[in-house]
Write a protein that holds these residues in place. Structure first.
Motif, PDB file in Angstrom:
ATOM      1  N   PRO A   1       0.799  -1.242   0.000  1.00 20.40           N
ATOM      2  CA  PRO A   1       0.000   0.000   0.000  1.00 20.40           C
ATOM      3  C   PRO A   1       0.829   1.290   0.000  1.00 20.40           C
ATOM      4  N   ARG A   2       2.137   1.159   0.148  1.00 17.75           N
ATOM      5  CA  ARG A   2       2.995   2.344   0.074  1.00 17.75           C
ATOM      6  C   ARG A   2       3.388   2.659  -1.369  1.00 17.75           C
ATOM      7  N   GLN A   3       3.010   1.753  -2.295  1.00 22.89           N
ATOM      8  CA  GLN A   3       3.325   1.956  -3.704  1.00 22.89           C
ATOM      9  C   GLN A   3       2.034   1.929  -4.516  1.00 22.89           C
ATOM     10  N   GLU A   4       2.091   2.505  -5.704  1.00 24.60           N
ATOM     11  CA  GLU A   4       0.880   2.615  -6.517  1.00 24.60           C
ATOM     12  C   GLU A   4       0.565   1.328  -7.264  1.00 24.60           C
ATOM     13  N   ASP A   5       1.598   0.686  -7.825  1.00 25.28           N
ATOM     14  CA  ASP A   5       1.384  -0.480  -8.668  1.00 25.28           C
ATOM     15  C   ASP A   5       1.661  -1.773  -7.914  1.00 25.28           C
ATOM     16  N   ALA A   6       1.166  -2.873  -8.484  1.00 24.64           N
ATOM     17  CA  ALA A   6       1.406  -4.183  -7.886  1.00 24.64           C
ATOM     18  C   ALA A   6       2.903  -4.487  -7.863  1.00 24.64           C
ATOM     19  N   VAL A   7       3.376  -5.095  -6.786  1.00 21.79           N
ATOM     20  CA  VAL A   7       4.795  -5.456  -6.689  1.00 21.79           C
ATOM     21  C   VAL A   7       5.045  -6.845  -7.276  1.00 21.79           C
TER      22      VAL A   7
END
Length: 359
Positions: free
Chosen positions: A147-153
Motif C-alpha cells: 500500500p505504500r506503492q501505486e502499482d502491484a509489486v
C-alpha cells in the motif's frame, strides 16, 4: 455424532438488510464489524455495525461507486483500523474506517473485472515486515500489493493465449520472519497453487477436482503447517505442509462437509486445530483436526524420500444458521467463539460458539 459435550453454535444477533452482503470482518480489538456488499442499483456499501445487548447498531454507512466484493484488516497497522477492499470493477483500495469519504490508498482497475478475494499480511497480525495485500480476480490474475506503492509489486498472470481460470480464493502464509512469504491461490477449475514470494517460484500445485471457493493457512506467522481448501460439491481438504514429496506433493485429508458448496473454511485464531466451514445450505460445521502418531514416513519405493501422513477430521457439531449460502465468516481474534457472517438470504448475523476452550 455425539454433541452432548460438543461446542454449541448459538445464534446471537440477526439483522435483515436491504442489500446483498458479500464480506463480514471484525474491526480489530473492537465490538464492531464491517459488512461489505452491493446495493440494488449495483453500487457498493460499507456499513459498520456495533454490538449492543439486544441489537446491532449501525455506526457508519457509506456508498461507493461499485459493489464491494471482499475485504480484510490483515494488513492494518496496530495504531489504526484500515480495511482493504476489492470491488466489482477491479479496483483495490484501503480505507480508514474513521474517515470513509476517500481511500487512503487505491489502485484503479487493479484487475480486469471483479476482485473475487483479498488477504493481507504484516501489520498488526505478525508485528513485522511490510504490510502486503494479495488479490485474486476474475481475470485469473493474482497480484501482490504494497500500500505504500501505486502499482502491484508482484503479478502472477495466466499464460498468454490460454483461457484464464477465475481466481476465487487467496491467502498469505509462511510469514515466520521478515523475508519469508507464501501465497496460496485457488481457481474455479480446481487448481490450487502455492507460490514462494521470496524466491518467486511456484512451490507446489495440485488439482482438487472442483472449483476452489476458499483457502486458509492455519496460521500466517509460522512455518507452513496446514492448509485447508474448500470447494464446490461439498468437499473440504486439509493438507499437511510439513513434508513434501517430489512426486506426490503434500498429504491431505478430504471430508464431505455439507450437502452443497463449501463457501469457506476458517481456523479459530485461539486454536489452530479447530476450524469452521460455511455451507451453501446455510449451515455451519465445526471440525477438529488431529495429527497422526507420526506426521511422515519413509517412501517404500524410495527410502531416501519421505511422505507426509495426513491427520483426521472430527465433526464436533453443526447447525443450520441461514436459509441461503453463508458467503463470509470471521472469528473475533480477542473473544473466543464470537463470529460474524454475511449470508445471501440478505442477513447479517453474529453467532457464539461455546466450550471451545475445552478442545
Amino acid at each position: 455424532m455425539d454433541t452432548t459435550n460438543a461446542p454449541q453454535i448459538i445464534p446471537h444477533h440477526i439483522e435483515s438488510v436491504q442489500y446483498t452482503p458479500f464480506a463480514a470482518r471484525w474491526v480489530p480489538h473492537s465490538p464492531r464489524f464491517v459488512i461489505l456488499g452491493q446495493l440494488p442499483r449495483a453500487t457498493g456499501c460499507l456499513k459498520i455495525y456495533e454490538m449492543e445487548r439486544e441489537k446491532l447498531k449501525i455506526v457508519a454507512d457509506t456508498e461507493k461507486p461499485a459493489g464491494l466484493q471482499c475485504g480484510t484488516f490483515a494488513a492494518s497497522p496496530n495504531e489504526s483500523a484500515l480495511i482493504a477492499t476489492g470491488d466489482t470493477k477491479g479496483n483495490v483500495a484501503m480505507w480508514d474506517i474513521d474517515a470513509l469519504s476517500r481511500p487512503m490508498w487505491s489502485c484503479v482497475e487493479g484487475h480486469k473485472g471483479i476482485v473475487n478475494a483479498i488477504d493481507g499480511c504484516g501489520g498488526q497480525n505478525i508485528g513485522y515486515g511490510a504490510p502486503e495485500l494479495v488479490t485474486g480476480g476474475r481475470d485469473g490474475c493474482v497480484r501482490v500489493w504494497d500500500p505504500r506503492q501505486e502499482d502491484a509489486v508482484v503479478a502472477l498472470e495466466p499464460v498468454e493465449g490460454e483461457t484464464p481460470a477465475d481466481c476465487w480464493a487467496v491467502a498469505f502464509g509462511n510469514a515466520h520472519n521478515e523475508q519469508e512469504r507464501s501465497i496460496c491461490a485457488g481457481y474455479d477449475n480446481g487448481d490450487v497453487k502455492l507460490f514462494d514470494l521470496r524466491t518467486m517460484t511456484l512451490r507446489w500445485d495440485t488439482n482438487v477436482k472442483n472449483g476452489v471457493c476458499g483457502v486458509a493457512f492455519d496460521r500466517k506467522d509460522i512455518n507452513m503447517n496446514k492448509l485447508a481448501v474448500a470447494t464446490l460439491e461439498q468437499n473440504v481438504t486439509v493438507f499437511d505442509l510439513r513434508t513434501f514429496h517430489p512426486e506426490e506433493g503434500y498429504a491431505g485429508r478430504t471430508e464431505k462437509a455439507h450437502k452443497s458448496t463449501v463457501w469457506g473454511v476458517h481456523f479459530l485464531p485461539q486454536n489452530r486445530e479447530l476450524f469452521a466451514t460455511c455451507g451453501g445450505n446455510g449451515q455451519i460445521n465445526l471440525y477438529k483436526y488431529s495429527y497422526p502418531m507420526e506426521r511422515k514416513r519413509k517412501d517404500p519405493d524410495n527410502p531416501s524420500l519421505e511422505k507426509g501422513v495426513a491427520g483426521t477430521l472430527e465433526l464436533l457439531n453443526q447447525k443450520d444458521i441461514a436459509t441461503q449460502p453463508i458467503v463470509s465468516f470471521d472469528w473475533h481474534r480477542d473473544k473466543l467463539g464470537l463470529s460474524c457472517m454475511a449470508c445471501l438470504d440478505q442477513t447479517v448475523r453474529v453467532v457464539i460458539v461455546t466450550k471451545l476452550d475445552t478442545f
